[in-house]
Design an enzyme around this catalytic site. Sequence first.
Site, PDB file in Angstrom:
ATOM      1  N   GLU A   1     -38.352   8.970   1.346  1.00 46.23           N
ATOM      2  CA  GLU A   1     -37.764   8.150   0.298  1.00 46.23           C
ATOM      3  C   GLU A   1     -38.027   8.757  -1.075  1.00 46.23           C
ATOM      4  OE1 GLU A   1     -40.689   4.713   1.240  1.00 46.23           O
ATOM      5  OE2 GLU A   1     -39.903   4.257  -0.735  1.00 46.23           O
TER       6      GLU A   1
ATOM      7  N   CYS B   1     -39.898   3.112   3.674  1.00 42.88           N
ATOM      8  CA  CYS B   1     -40.921   3.674   4.560  1.00 42.88           C
ATOM      9  C   CYS B   1     -40.542   3.589   6.036  1.00 42.88           C
ATOM     10  CB  CYS B   1     -42.254   2.973   4.322  1.00 42.88           C
ATOM     11  SG  CYS B   1     -42.716   2.958   2.593  1.00 42.88           S
TER      12      CYS B   1
ATOM     13  N   HIS C   1     -47.532   0.417   9.505  1.00 46.03           N
ATOM     14  CA  HIS C   1     -47.241   1.090   8.233  1.00 46.03           C
ATOM     15  C   HIS C   1     -48.380   0.757   7.264  1.00 46.03           C
ATOM     16  CE1 HIS C   1     -45.672   2.334   4.486  1.00 46.03           C
ATOM     17  NE2 HIS C   1     -45.459   1.114   4.036  1.00 46.03           N
TER      18      HIS C   1
HETATM   19  N1  CAA Z   1     -64.706  -5.687  -4.640  1.00 45.71           N
HETATM   20  C1  CAA Z   1     -64.069  -5.900  -3.463  1.00 45.71           C
HETATM   21  N2  CAA Z   1     -62.784  -6.370  -3.388  1.00 45.71           N
HETATM   22  C2  CAA Z   1     -62.138  -6.622  -4.544  1.00 45.71           C
HETATM   23  C3  CAA Z   1     -62.753  -6.431  -5.802  1.00 45.71           C
HETATM   24  C4  CAA Z   1     -64.102  -5.933  -5.830  1.00 45.71           C
HETATM   25  N3  CAA Z   1     -64.757  -5.708  -6.962  1.00 45.71           N
HETATM   26  N4  CAA Z   1     -61.855  -6.756  -6.758  1.00 45.71           N
HETATM   27  C5  CAA Z   1     -60.721  -7.154  -6.116  1.00 45.71           C
HETATM   28  N5  CAA Z   1     -60.897  -7.080  -4.796  1.00 45.71           N
HETATM   29  C6  CAA Z   1     -59.914  -7.357  -3.734  1.00 45.71           C
HETATM   30  C7  CAA Z   1     -59.097  -8.609  -3.967  1.00 45.71           C
HETATM   31  O1  CAA Z   1     -59.765  -9.762  -3.542  1.00 45.71           O
HETATM   32  C8  CAA Z   1     -57.856  -8.291  -3.127  1.00 45.71           C
HETATM   33  O2  CAA Z   1     -58.163  -8.501  -1.752  1.00 45.71           O
HETATM   34  P1  CAA Z   1     -57.297  -9.540  -0.873  1.00 45.71           P
HETATM   35  O3  CAA Z   1     -55.861  -9.122  -1.013  1.00 45.71           O
HETATM   36  O4  CAA Z   1     -57.810  -9.334   0.521  1.00 45.71           O
HETATM   37  O5  CAA Z   1     -57.555 -10.874  -1.451  1.00 45.71           O
HETATM   38  C9  CAA Z   1     -57.695  -6.777  -3.295  1.00 45.71           C
HETATM   39  O6  CAA Z   1     -58.954  -6.303  -3.779  1.00 45.71           O
HETATM   40  C10 CAA Z   1     -56.629  -6.408  -4.300  1.00 45.71           C
HETATM   41  O7  CAA Z   1     -56.853  -7.123  -5.466  1.00 45.71           O
HETATM   42  P2  CAA Z   1     -55.637  -7.738  -6.289  1.00 45.71           P
HETATM   43  O8  CAA Z   1     -54.691  -8.466  -5.363  1.00 45.71           O
HETATM   44  O9  CAA Z   1     -56.177  -8.475  -7.442  1.00 45.71           O
HETATM   45  O10 CAA Z   1     -54.949  -6.369  -6.766  1.00 45.71           O
HETATM   46  P3  CAA Z   1     -53.686  -6.139  -7.688  1.00 45.71           P
HETATM   47  O11 CAA Z   1     -53.138  -7.414  -8.199  1.00 45.71           O
HETATM   48  O12 CAA Z   1     -54.104  -5.132  -8.692  1.00 45.71           O
HETATM   49  O13 CAA Z   1     -52.584  -5.476  -6.712  1.00 45.71           O
HETATM   50  C11 CAA Z   1     -51.356  -4.635  -4.919  1.00 45.71           C
HETATM   51  C12 CAA Z   1     -52.725  -5.106  -5.385  1.00 45.71           C
HETATM   52  C13 CAA Z   1     -50.330  -5.759  -5.014  1.00 45.71           C
HETATM   53  C14 CAA Z   1     -51.444  -4.158  -3.478  1.00 45.71           C
HETATM   54  C15 CAA Z   1     -50.891  -3.438  -5.843  1.00 45.71           C
HETATM   55  O14 CAA Z   1     -51.750  -2.362  -5.679  1.00 45.71           O
HETATM   56  C16 CAA Z   1     -49.471  -2.989  -5.589  1.00 45.71           C
HETATM   57  O15 CAA Z   1     -48.518  -3.506  -6.158  1.00 45.71           O
HETATM   58  N6  CAA Z   1     -49.287  -1.953  -4.699  1.00 45.71           N
HETATM   59  C17 CAA Z   1     -47.972  -1.419  -4.396  1.00 45.71           C
HETATM   60  C18 CAA Z   1     -47.161  -2.338  -3.502  1.00 45.71           C
HETATM   61  C19 CAA Z   1     -47.561  -2.275  -2.044  1.00 45.71           C
HETATM   62  O16 CAA Z   1     -48.222  -1.371  -1.587  1.00 45.71           O
HETATM   63  N7  CAA Z   1     -47.063  -3.252  -1.265  1.00 45.71           N
HETATM   64  C20 CAA Z   1     -47.324  -3.312   0.154  1.00 45.71           C
HETATM   65  C21 CAA Z   1     -46.201  -3.958   0.920  1.00 45.71           C
HETATM   66  S1  CAA Z   1     -44.657  -3.096   0.597  1.00 45.71           S
HETATM   67  C22 CAA Z   1     -44.729  -1.702   1.601  1.00 45.71           C
HETATM   68  O17 CAA Z   1     -45.496  -1.643   2.508  1.00 45.71           O
HETATM   69  C23 CAA Z   1     -43.854  -0.541   1.272  1.00 45.71           C
HETATM   70  C24 CAA Z   1     -44.666   0.494   0.582  1.00 45.71           C
HETATM   71  O18 CAA Z   1     -45.142   1.429   1.214  1.00 45.71           O
HETATM   72  C25 CAA Z   1     -44.881   0.341  -0.849  1.00 45.71           C
END
Ligand code: CAA
Length: 409
Positions: free
Chosen positions: A94, A126, A248
Amino acid sequence: MTATGMRVGIHDLAFATTHQVLDLRTLAEHQGIDVNKYYIGIGQTEMSVPCADEDIVTMGAEAAAQIVARLRAEQQAEDGQAFDGIRTLLFATESGVDQSKSAGVFVHSLLGLGEHCRVVELKQACYSATAALQFALGIVARDESEKVLVIASDVARYALDSSGEPTQGAAAVAFLVTADPALIEIEPVSGLHTDDIDDFWRPNHLSTALVDGKYSLAAYLRALEGAWTEYRSRGGVDFEAIDRFCYHQPFTKMAVKAHDKLSALVGSPLDKDQRRAQVAASLELNRRTGNSYTASIYVGLLSLLERDDADLAGRRIGFFSYGSGSVSEFFTGVVRPGYRDVLRTAADERALDDRTAIDHARYRALHEGIDAAQGSDYETAAETPGPFRFAGVSAQVRRYARTAGGSPA
Ligand code: CAA
């Protein structure tokens, strides 16, 4: 097995990644946040970063070269004939490098494959490597002498300072689909799920993906339920008949969440440790490469085969392939006896360990450099220690070359 009793599946599976790495501790320090959000919260420790002269083609060619070299040697050892083996090359990505020409044609040339070969690129976020696998199985089921080379290669890029930034990465896998496969037989039943949604996408004018992060997680889990439900309704085996699961992995914690979701959906009595044991080995390589989009589920398969302490011969693996937008599929495969003889475990470990660690300034400069170069002719700096390099653009055409030092296999 096919209707005629033939086994079809993956005969060989090879891995490549970029030759630079950013530890997520470096990113967390720059952002002033606790690194455990990345190490534990999303389950990622590092991300592979391309050198200026690396991309999906150089990684894909490096992975595929290992398979082609083995095939060439086997065929010569068997009958002394020159290599003539591959008549289809499917390149799944992609993060394509041209809107018209398949990245696979560059690889075809770099590997010196014969001219009697169909080459095409597939795209659906993906998911496309799984589409390629299914198409390849169809070609082999129709003619068991066919060998189809599938390459899945992606560089996952989000905007700097966005929430997706820690889930970037890069890797490629190549796999050979044949009759009577040595690694894993793919079973015929699968469950599908398609839904027109905007969870993650990349408009033509952007080199970085756009994502609705939290929505994308929910969409992934909903698609898993949809694909699993259809898999079961079409006669797929029940959850208890599957020994390991390979999902995935946009980040490894996503696979853990998905497995918990599926376990709850089927009412599995397995406790947390038992559930973790079904996915743990599949996460190890991805934790260090970062997201490799369409390659990631097959990087996960390789990780599982290489890292699981148990003898997996005869064991069934469940696969959930998800591509945003969204298309997904649940299917299964059974590991073949002697599969360990096919693996290149030490070399794959070296590919990760030998990457050069870069600092935050270098990472940002490389990230910004991709957009700065768009639309003009340029030469890239000779940086990669790998066997193939992207030399730059001249007369608006991308140029690739073998390197002097790198060994292709
Ligand atoms: N110690 C341990 N854990 C911690 C922590 C710390 N100090 N601080 C935060 N965490 C944990 C949180 O509790 C959370 O865990 P849970 O989800 O189990 O509750 C995790 O870390 C992530 O924290 P946030 O949700 O606050 O993180 P964020 O808001 O910054 O975003 C995300 C996380 C949404 C995955 C972001 O990285 C993102 O947008 N990623 C890209 C999108 C993605 O990968 N989507 C997946 C589905 S789509 C797909 O699969 C296609 C693809 O390949 C993209």
